[in-house]
Design a protein around this motif. Structure first.
Motif, short mmCIF file in Angstrom:
data_model
loop_
_atom_site.label_atom_id
_atom_site.label_comp_id
_atom_site.label_asym_id
_atom_site.label_seq_id
_atom_site.Cartn_x
_atom_site.Cartn_y
_atom_site.Cartn_z
N THR A 75 44.52 44.38 40.70
CA THR A 75 44.34 45.47 41.65
C THR A 75 45.45 46.51 41.53
O THR A 75 46.63 46.16 41.36
N GLY A 101 49.64 40.44 43.42
CA GLY A 101 48.25 40.47 43.90
C GLY A 101 47.35 39.46 43.23
O GLY A 101 46.13 39.57 43.32
N PHE A 102 47.93 38.45 42.58
CA PHE A 102 47.14 37.47 41.83
C PHE A 102 46.09 36.82 42.72
O PHE A 102 46.38 36.27 43.76
N HIS A 103 44.82 36.90 42.30
CA HIS A 103 43.78 36.04 42.83
C HIS A 103 42.60 36.02 41.86
O HIS A 103 42.52 36.84 40.94
N VAL A 104 41.72 35.04 42.06
CA VAL A 104 40.58 34.85 41.17
C VAL A 104 39.30 34.86 42.00
O VAL A 104 39.33 34.79 43.23
N THR A 105 38.18 34.96 41.32
CA THR A 105 36.90 35.09 42.04
C THR A 105 36.31 33.76 42.47
O THR A 105 35.41 33.73 43.31
N SER A 142 40.12 47.60 42.02
CA SER A 142 40.36 46.37 41.27
C SER A 142 39.56 46.32 39.97
O SER A 142 38.42 46.80 39.90
N PHE A 165 40.02 36.74 36.74
CA PHE A 165 41.21 37.20 37.46
C PHE A 165 40.96 38.60 38.01
O PHE A 165 40.39 39.45 37.31
N GLU A 169 38.34 46.77 46.82
CA GLU A 169 37.46 46.32 45.75
C GLU A 169 37.35 47.37 44.66
O GLU A 169 37.38 47.05 43.46
N PRO A 215 37.20 29.13 42.63
CA PRO A 215 38.16 28.05 42.38
C PRO A 215 37.93 27.44 41.00
O PRO A 215 36.87 27.62 40.40
N ILE A 261 45.26 28.50 37.67
CA ILE A 261 45.53 28.68 39.10
C ILE A 261 47.01 28.41 39.41
O ILE A 261 47.58 29.00 40.34
N ALA A 316 49.49 31.25 40.20
CA ALA A 316 49.24 32.11 41.35
C ALA A 316 50.49 32.73 41.95
O ALA A 316 50.49 33.89 42.36
#
Length: 591
Positions: A307, A384-388, A351, A304, A348, A390, A375, A378
């Motif tokens: 940021t 700002g949720f995101h992952v590196t 984060s 996860f 970046e 899928p 996921i 989300a």
């Protein structure tokens, strides 16, 4: 009559090393023997899975691709090739080399060494292989082999075996064999001996380092060097770094000889030439190490990205939201890497990374269903949720262990070019207990106090003169250990080792008395709950620390962020403590 030195080089330090190295070494200068090391603990697991899919595989396929051109070059130059690329199927690789030789029209005599594969004897093992010595290799070369491929031998045996053949050493020529083992240990990891992975890398141009070679003399001493005009550098520092790599203790146990690392002496003999001498050897143990790999279960991970502000609170929210879905999973590990910077000018660098690793005997409990649940958060979690990456399916992970077996229970066999099978007898075990190591180092300074991960060593520690020396206290400065010392680290199964060395005698006296086990654990808090042993190598101005169990089940299990402890030494060098100003290099003048 004294025979000229054996010129022996290396063209591979691991499965996947530089593909053009074989050609570079064969065309770069004179050689008698060219070796390649393709096997590591993780490689055995990879080859084991290959063999499950196809019993005819189990060897390093890249070696064959390198030989398509290399066979002709070696034949033209009279160079013998010795490689452990046979992995789990040395006989299969030997047949493949013969087929390739016929295809390219090069007449070569191919031999192989086998007997190391003990998988059938170990319940539940994917692979189980004894570490053989160099005697089988020597037997193949004596029979006229141009190419010798082996299964699991010690990395250094790729050099000690040819040296024993070249000079016709007896099995009890322990000092000579120990010298060759030392040279083999320097060569085995390829460009790590010529400036690669070197703490002081900025001193040399290592954009394309050349591979190393050794000129081994009849008495077992050697000069480590490289072909003229190749990149990188061979210095006492680069050789010291490699000598410290993946060794445990002053006695380096092997199937042919026990090498006393505390007797190794290095001498600078000019540009890119370092002499290794003075190495003493003792009888080998009566047992062989057996490396065992197993499929340990299934793993998955998700990273996860957090940021900006409130990083810790965002991490707590995610962990809370996933608590229920993680119930029943055998092993769950959360790691928050604070890679974020305050008031950062790029997204970046603003984060941090929150990494979740899950492991379980069942692929269903850690499969895509679990990562998909993550996921699903989300639009209902932290801002700002995101992952590196899928969500993905579970992947098998391996477990690496080792055990010992009596040497005479392992059928070490040399299969000569004409097909003759020659049983290689085990080395004679010691007739009496090994003598004690050299006297212990002088008493160390007071132990460091435990500190947090950001604190470094306690202030005021490190600058005091050695106890009883009579010297006055010295002016100190707070600085990273790496301003003075180099380091090299690596893995042995679930254990890690960290070798630390300095370049001057005054710095050595300071390091010897300052970097105790307690100090080491204070500087690297993650080692504090593990057993740490310190080994003193005075002729190298070096200390070697072993950390038991820090890597869990080994590299194949993905237990840690750095699963092979490759950068553990660099973390140690980045930690701050009080260093005497007089020991530090003078700052470079600015124009």
């Amino acid at each position: 009559m004294t025979r000229r030195p054996l010129v022996i080089g290396n063209a591979s330090g691991f499965y996947g090393d530089r593909s053009g190295a074989l050609r570079e070494m064969l065309t770069g200068g004179p050689l008698d023997v060219l070796t390649g090391d393709y096997l590591a603990e993780l490689t055995m697991l990879i080859l084991g899975r290959d063999r499950l899919k196809n019993p005819d595989l189990g060897y390093a396929k890249t070696f064959l691709r390198q030989l398509e051109e290399g066979l002709g070059l070696a034949h033209e130059r009279g160079v013998r090739i010795v490689a452990n690329a046979g992995g789990l199927n040395p006989a299969g690789l030997a047949d493949a080399v013969r087929t390739l030789a016929a295809k390219v029209g090069v007449p070569v005599r191919v031999a192989h060494v086998e007997g190391d594969d003990l998988t059938a004897r170990v319940d539940g093992a994917l692979t189980a292989n004894a570490y053989l010595g160099g005697a089988g290799i020597a037997a193949c070369l004596r029979a006229g082999a141009d190419v010798v491929v082996t299964g699991r031998v010690t990395d250094a045996a790729l050099v000690s075996g040819p040296a024993a053949w070249w000079f016709d050493w007896a099995p009890d020529d322990y000092d000579r064999l120990a010298g060759a083992v030392t040279a083999g240990h320097v060569l085995e990891c390829g460009t790590q001996a010529t400036g690669g992975n070197y703490s002081f890398f900025a001193r040399h141009d290592i954009r394309h380092p050349g591979f190393p070679l050794a000129e081994i003399s009849e008495d077992g001493s050697a000069v480590i060097t490289k072909h003229p005009g190749t990149g990188g550098a061979v210095t006492t520092g680069t050789v010291t770094a490699q000598l410290l790599y993946e060794t445990q203790g002053v006695r380096y146990l092997g199937p042919d000889v026990t090498t006393r690392l505390d007797t190794v002496r290095l001498t600078d003999e000019g540009a890119d030439r370092v002499r290794v001498s003075g190495v003493r050897g003792e009888a080998p143990p009566a047992t062989l190490k057996v490396g065992v790999t197993r499929i340990g279960g299934w793993r998955n991970e998700i990273v996860f990205v957090l940021t900006g502000l409130d990083i810790e609170a965002k991490a707590r929210l995610v962990r809370t939201q996933l608590t229920e879905v993680l119930e029943g999973v055998a092993d769950t590990t959360w790691t928050l890497a604070r890679t974020d910077h305050e008031d950062a000018d790029t997204q970046e660098t603003a984060s941090a990374l929150l990494r979740l690793v899950v492991r379980d005997p069942s692929p269903d409990r850690v499969g895509r269903a679990l990562t998909s649940t993550a996921i699903e958060l989300a639009l209902g979690s932290y801002p700002g949720f995101h992952v590196t990456a899928p969500p993905g399916p579970a992947q098998p992970y391996g477990v690496v262990t080792s055990t010992l077996i009596p040497s005479d229970e392992v059928p070490h066999v040399a299969v000569l070019p004409d097909g003759t099978r020659v049983r290689v007898p085990p080395a004679e075990p010691p007739a009496f207990p090994a003598p004690p190591a050299e006297p212990p180092a002088p008493p160390a300074s007071p132990a460091f106090e435990a500190r947090g991960s950001r604190g470094g060593a306690p202030e005021g520690v490190g600058g005091a003169a050695p106890a009883g020396s009579g010297a006055e206290p010295r002016e100190t400065v707070r600085a990273p250990l790496g301003a003075l010392a180099g380091a090299r680290s690596g893995d042995k199964g679930g254990d890690a080792n960290v070798g630390v060395w300095v370049e001057t005698d005054p710095a050595w006296q300071w390091l010897l008395h300052t970097l105790t086990v307690d100090a080491f654990q204070a500087l690297l808090p993650e080692t504090a709950r593990h057993t740490v042993d310190r080994h003193v190598l005075p002729h190298l101005r070096a200390l070697n620390f072993t950390v038991t169990g820090i890597l869990g089940d080994g590299v194949a299990s993905g237990h840690r962020f750095d699963p092979q402890a490759k950068a553990l030494g660099e973390w140690l060098r980045a930690r701050h403590l009080d260093i005497p100003v007089a020991l530090l290099p003078a700052p470079e003048a600015t124009s």
